[in-house]
Design a protein around this motif. Structure first.
Motif, PDB file in Angstrom:
ATOM      1  N   ASP A   1       8.153 -14.918  -0.432  1.00 18.92           N
ATOM      2  CA  ASP A   1       9.327 -14.743   0.421  1.00 18.92           C
ATOM      3  C   ASP A   1      10.419 -13.942  -0.279  1.00 18.92           C
ATOM      4  OD1 ASP A   1       9.913 -16.858  -1.403  1.00 18.92           O
ATOM      5  OD2 ASP A   1      11.422 -17.668  -0.038  1.00 18.92           O
ATOM      6  N   SER A   2      10.121 -13.439  -1.492  1.00 18.56           N
ATOM      7  CA  SER A   2      11.124 -12.666  -2.226  1.00 18.56           C
ATOM      8  C   SER A   2      10.479 -11.428  -2.836  1.00 18.56           C
ATOM      9  CB  SER A   2      11.757 -13.517  -3.331  1.00 18.56           C
ATOM     10  OG  SER A   2      10.824 -13.703  -4.386  1.00 18.56           O
ATOM     11  N   LEU A   3      11.313 -10.455  -3.146  1.00 24.96           N
ATOM     12  CA  LEU A   3      10.833  -9.220  -3.741  1.00 24.96           C
ATOM     13  C   LEU A   3      10.135  -9.501  -5.068  1.00 24.96           C
ATOM     14  CD1 LEU A   3      10.625  -6.150  -3.510  1.00 24.96           C
ATOM     15  CD2 LEU A   3      12.873  -5.991  -4.619  1.00 24.96           C
ATOM     16  N   ARG A   4      10.651 -10.450  -5.857  1.00 23.28           N
ATOM     17  CA  ARG A   4      10.027 -10.724  -7.169  1.00 23.28           C
ATOM     18  C   ARG A   4       8.609 -11.265  -7.016  1.00 23.28           C
ATOM     19  NH1 ARG A   4      14.465 -14.443  -7.976  1.00 23.28           N
ATOM     20  NH2 ARG A   4      13.843 -16.433  -7.103  1.00 23.28           N
ATOM     21  N   ASP A   5       8.325 -12.016  -5.946  1.00 23.69           N
ATOM     22  CA  ASP A   5       6.947 -12.471  -5.698  1.00 23.69           C
ATOM     23  C   ASP A   5       6.037 -11.260  -5.484  1.00 23.69           C
ATOM     24  OD1 ASP A   5       7.772 -15.196  -5.657  1.00 23.69           O
ATOM     25  OD2 ASP A   5       8.219 -15.072  -3.511  1.00 23.69           O
ATOM     26  N   LEU A   6       6.510 -10.335  -4.640  1.00 19.67           N
ATOM     27  CA  LEU A   6       5.717  -9.154  -4.307  1.00 19.67           C
ATOM     28  C   LEU A   6       5.529  -8.267  -5.538  1.00 19.67           C
ATOM     29  CD1 LEU A   6       7.379  -8.294  -0.869  1.00 19.67           C
ATOM     30  CD2 LEU A   6       5.482  -9.851  -1.349  1.00 19.67           C
ATOM     31  N   GLN A   7       6.583  -8.119  -6.333  1.00 16.94           N
ATOM     32  CA  GLN A   7       6.500  -7.298  -7.542  1.00 16.94           C
ATOM     33  C   GLN A   7       5.487  -7.879  -8.530  1.00 16.94           C
ATOM     34  OE1 GLN A   7      10.711  -7.480  -8.405  1.00 16.94           O
ATOM     35  NE2 GLN A   7      11.023  -5.357  -7.718  1.00 16.94           N
ATOM     36  N   ALA A   8       5.437  -9.192  -8.654  1.00 14.84           N
ATOM     37  CA  ALA A   8       4.460  -9.833  -9.551  1.00 14.84           C
ATOM     38  C   ALA A   8       3.046  -9.544  -9.065  1.00 14.84           C
ATOM     39  CB  ALA A   8       4.710 -11.343  -9.634  1.00 14.84           C
TER      40      ALA A   8
ATOM     41  N   GLY B   1      11.950  -1.754  -1.829  1.00 19.52           N
ATOM     42  CA  GLY B   1      10.637  -2.093  -2.369  1.00 19.52           C
ATOM     43  C   GLY B   1       9.656  -2.662  -1.366  1.00 19.52           C
ATOM     44  N   LEU B   2       9.932  -2.529  -0.080  1.00 15.26           N
ATOM     45  CA  LEU B   2       9.078  -3.158   0.937  1.00 15.26           C
ATOM     46  C   LEU B   2       8.246  -2.162   1.736  1.00 15.26           C
ATOM     47  CD1 LEU B   2      11.567  -5.849   2.308  1.00 15.26           C
ATOM     48  CD2 LEU B   2       9.775  -6.141   0.599  1.00 15.26           C
ATOM     49  N   GLU B   3       8.221  -0.907   1.305  1.00 15.97           N
ATOM     50  CA  GLU B   3       7.470   0.109   2.028  1.00 15.97           C
ATOM     51  C   GLU B   3       5.996  -0.291   2.091  1.00 15.97           C
ATOM     52  OE1 GLU B   3       9.312   0.869  -0.837  1.00 15.97           O
ATOM     53  OE2 GLU B   3      11.097   1.275   0.336  1.00 15.97           O
ATOM     54  N   ASP B   4       5.414  -0.188   3.271  1.00 15.26           N
ATOM     55  CA  ASP B   4       3.976  -0.441   3.484  1.00 15.26           C
ATOM     56  C   ASP B   4       3.547  -1.872   3.164  1.00 15.26           C
ATOM     57  OD1 ASP B   4       3.610   2.261   4.249  1.00 15.26           O
ATOM     58  OD2 ASP B   4       3.446   2.836   2.138  1.00 15.26           O
ATOM     59  N   ILE B   5       4.482  -2.806   3.128  1.00 18.83           N
ATOM     60  CA  ILE B   5       4.128  -4.202   2.865  1.00 18.83           C
ATOM     61  C   ILE B   5       4.105  -4.948   4.189  1.00 18.83           C
ATOM     62  CG2 ILE B   5       4.917  -6.363   1.804  1.00 18.83           C
ATOM     63  CD1 ILE B   5       5.853  -4.655  -0.569  1.00 18.83           C
TER      64      ILE B   5
END
Length: 179
Positions: free
Chosen positions: A127-134, A159-163
C-alpha cells in the motif's frame, strides 16, 4: 505462472494506524483480506508476508506482542483453510541503516531465496511506494492496493508508472486467479 505472493502487512492484510498497530486488539483484518489469502493458498500459491515493524525499535510493543499479532492472523487464516508460509519483519527504525527495511529488498530477497522461486514468478503487494520499490529492486512484479496508505500513495503518483492498482487484496486475488 506466478508462484510466490509477498504481502505487506499493515494496510494490506490488516487495518493500518499512523500511531502503529500495537496490540492484538488493534490488529484487525481488513474486510476480505483473510479469505483472499486463503484463496491464494488453496490455488497453490506460496503466500508470505514482508513487513516493516519499526514499532519494535521505538518501544511501542515487544516481540511477544508482534508474535501474538501474527498468531491471531494465522488462526483466522487457518479457519479459512489458508496458510502463510513465512513472515519476515524488519524490527529496525528508519535510521538504523539495516538492509531489511523496505524500500530495500532484503526481506523480499530472503523470501525468494527461501522458497527458491524466481522473482519473475513473484508478486509484492503493498500500500506504499516503499513496498513497491522493495519488490522492484528484487525483480518481482508489483501491485498497489488502495487500502491502508494506498490512496495517499496514489495521490503522490511518483514511481507508479505501469503499476497495476487494485481496490484491496481481494481485488488483487481475483485478478491473479482469473489471469
Amino acid at each position: 505462472m506466478t508462484k510466490l505472493i509477498i504481502l505487506d502487512r499493515d494496510g494490506v492484510i490488516n487495518e493500518d494506524s499512523d500511531n502503529y498497530v500495537r496490540s492484538t486488539e488493534e490488529w484487525l483484518p481488513l474486510p476480505g483480506s483473510i479469505k483472499a489469502m486463503a484463496r491464494l493458498h488453496q490455488a497453490g500459491f506460496t503466500v508470505t508476508v514482508a513487513t516493516n515493524q519499526s514499532g519494535l525499535a521505538r518501544g511501542y510493543f515487544d516481540i511477544e506482542t508482534l508474535n501474538a499479532m501474527h498468531a491471531k492472523m494465522n488462526a483466522l487464516l487457518s479457519e479459512e483453510q489458508g496458510v502463510v508460509a513465512a513472515i519476515k519483519y524488519c524490527p529496525h527504525g528508519p535510521d538504523d541503516q539495516c538492509k531489511c527495511r523496505k524500500p530495500l529488498p532484503g526481506m523480499v530477497n530472503e523470501l525468494i531465496e527461501e522458497f527458491q522461486i524466481s522473482p519473475a514468478e513473484s508478486w509484492m503487494v503493498g500500500d506504499s511506494l516503499r513496498d513497491l520499490q522493495a519488490g522492484q529492486a528484487a525483480g518481482c512484479n508489483v501491485a498497489l492496493v488502495k487500502t491502508g496508505k494506498g490512496i495517499r500513495t496514489l495521490a503522490k503518483g511518483e514511481g507508479l508508472e505501469d503499476i497495476p492498482v487494485f481496490e484491496d487484496l481481494a481485488d488483487f486475488t481475483h485478478f491473479i486467479l482469473t489471469d
